[in-house]
Enzyme design. Sequence first.
Site, PDB file in Angstrom:
ATOM      1  CE  LYS A 117     -33.732 -64.145-102.794  1.00 19.80           C
ATOM      2  NZ  LYS A 117     -35.198 -64.177-103.033  1.00 19.80           N
ATOM      3  CD  GLU A 201     -27.649 -64.234-107.432  1.00 17.97           C
ATOM      4  OE1 GLU A 201     -27.794 -62.884-107.670  1.00 17.97           O
ATOM      5  OE2 GLU A 201     -28.771 -65.181-107.943  1.00 17.97           O
ATOM      6  CG  HIS A 236     -30.363 -54.585-102.392  1.00 16.68           C
ATOM      7  ND1 HIS A 236     -29.396 -54.998-103.837  1.00 16.68           N
ATOM      8  CD2 HIS A 236     -29.763 -55.038-101.657  1.00 16.68           C
ATOM      9  CE1 HIS A 236     -28.951 -55.153-103.581  1.00 16.68           C
ATOM     10  NE2 HIS A 236     -28.233 -54.965-101.901  1.00 16.68           N
ATOM     11  NE  ARG A 292     -44.842 -62.234-103.246  1.00 18.13           N
ATOM     12  CZ  ARG A 292     -44.324 -61.040-104.257  1.00 18.13           C
ATOM     13  NH1 ARG A 292     -44.747 -60.099-104.627  1.00 18.13           N
ATOM     14  NH2 ARG A 292     -43.151 -60.772-103.577  1.00 18.13           N
TER      15      ARG A 292
END
Length: 671
Positions: A117, A201, A236, A292
């Site tokens: 990420k 973040e 999440h 994917r």
Amino acid sequence: MIFDKLLVANRGEIACRVIRTARRMGLRTVAVYSEADAGALHVELADEAVLIGPAAARESYLRIDRLIDAARRSGAGAVHPGYGFLSENADFAEACAEAGLVFVGPPPAAIRAMGSKAAAKALMEKAGVPLVPGYHGAAQGEAALLAEAKRIGFPVLIKASAGGGGKGMRVVEREAEFSAALASAKREAAAAFGDDRVLVEKYLRRPRHIEMQVMADRHGNVLHLFERDCSLQRRHQKVIEEAPAPGLTAEQRRVMGEAAVAAARAVGYEGAGTVEFIAEGERFYFMEMNTRLQVEHPVTEMITGLDLVEWQLRVAAGERLPWRQETLQPRGHAIEARVYAEDPVRDFLPATGRLTRLRAPREDEIHVRVDTGVREGDEVGIHYDPMIAKLVVWDESRDAALRRLRAALAAYEIAGVTTNLGFLARIAAHPAFAAGEIDTDFIARHRPALVPPASPPSDEIVAGAALALLVEQEEESRAEASRSGDPWSPWHQRNGWRLNGDTYQDLRFEDGSGERSVRVHYRRGAYELEIGGRRLSARAERSRDGRLAVELGGARSRLAAVRHGREITILANGESWRLVHLDPLAPELEEDASAGRLTAPMPGRVLEVLVAVGARVARGQPLVVLEAMKMEHTIAAPADGVVARVAYAAGDLVEEGATLIAFEEGNDAAA
Ligand code: ADP
Ligand code: ADP
Ligand code: MG
């Protein structure tokens, strides 16, 4: 096609889904399976199947060498990785290429570029795609990360750079919590991904998760197939997804779509992929790219009329995408709900067991689609993801699609395994969901309404269980009467003894919190039930679909009753209740006795074993105490006998039907 045989390197619903499209395209299909999946649906659907190892995914579905070997041995020319497992593993994609197999997915370099990420964010920054304020640099020391967190401003979100499936993520509200949260995120990331690097973040309070489906061919065409809103999440992880995103303007869609296409171009993407954004108000930021097919791809298929797996295969075979972005138009609205074997009341603990009943709502070409990898009678085990099915609905508008979703959820019948169907039904019925007031905090915020505390079934439900047994009794006596050739014989009457006056039968149930009893009085052509201090007239009849049409105290309803041994599951209005019939005759134990053994009437945990090998026991003597459905059940000797074997000890988990105690042969118990 440059290949005519496809190996599907996955299991469950996605393997089934890929196989269906491949077959429709005239390809031969090869399934792979672990020892636990020998009888699985995906194996049955494929033309061929190859055993690749034991149940544990690490030793089967995650073994690159065995998958490549299976492809070689079966002569497959291409490999579809599905999602999960090795679908985002660049080494696997590379191994396929080295073995001369077409990998149905992007090039290894694109997988690698998006695999971290942090690295992906660095790349996107360069490509001009907006990012959530944060830190995704190389420094991993606590002091440096804390300094970054303070610069960003609390609350912050610590994320595993290698993360997926919501693992290795921690929300940190204030500075004092940072150190402990960082340590636990790193521990979880190291355990799950073998890589403990993290990024930080800004934590957005009530954002929406909006992702764009992209599709790219090998000739430089990159398009997006619109967005999906996946804001309904629990911890999440996605629960309900829909397309289009409620309230997204055409202009926002265009800008977000262009950002997604730019992201795909930046890594030389090929095939189907998803660029995930987090949106707050008018602003949106890049989160990650999944290289994917996504679990929730069917909602995109429903609004575009395209089969994404078909296009994955065509692109892998070198075909060109025939569309132009300007001419693509989404149509109507689609919603997907993930049906899981889990118990919302017990903090969504995954549930296991045998699907004694599995009836999905009726599918059709346009409105209702069910993607599943299991059939009635299958076992939901501990080895793999507990998803039972994806229920997908489509209609012209969101309101209409939502009505379809509610109806389809109510029509679902699952017994034997605890599911989240009731939870999904409550989301679908929630006025805030209908109003499109969705964000990633929705489920947490509405939790009291969505996960009400377990409460005992109403008298109506207990009466339903009683009526189900009574209807079964009637059916049995009718069947016996017709077999005996004397349909009028009074001996076939099970409806109590009608010689004189009021006759009745008591039916007793356990409902998970205590005992409930129903006194059944027989009336001409009907019953009168005494329950909870009330007397209600009742009637029940089996309708053609196998459900029961019930009339209770003048109110009519329909329910499904699934009996499995002493356990009765009542399904009504999208909710389900499990009851145990306290039958003094315990017929299934008598049957077991004839086989010389005593079996567990339901899956559970052994609390106590009251006898030892060699013990002489008398009929009715308590032998084993079992805990199931949070209740204790004492299991008694079905007949006199001598104990030959005790199979379990206190604390052991037992499957339904497992032999608990075996009796000596030739003994009374075995007679
Ligand atoms: P994201 O990775 O952003 O959550 P998805 O919604 O596509 O994207 O979810 C992938 C999730 O699907 C995995 O985290 C896992 O929980 C689940 N999963 C992975 N493999 C399988 C499988 N073979 N069958 C069912 N579910 C799976
Ligand atoms: P995964 O690989 O597990 O899918 P993601 O980065 O896609 O990880 O994040 C998963 C989910 O966590 C998102 O769908 C979103 O709900 C939430 N999330 C991620 N980043 C943020 C953020 N900065 N602020 C608030 N929620 C976030
Ligand atoms: Mg994600």
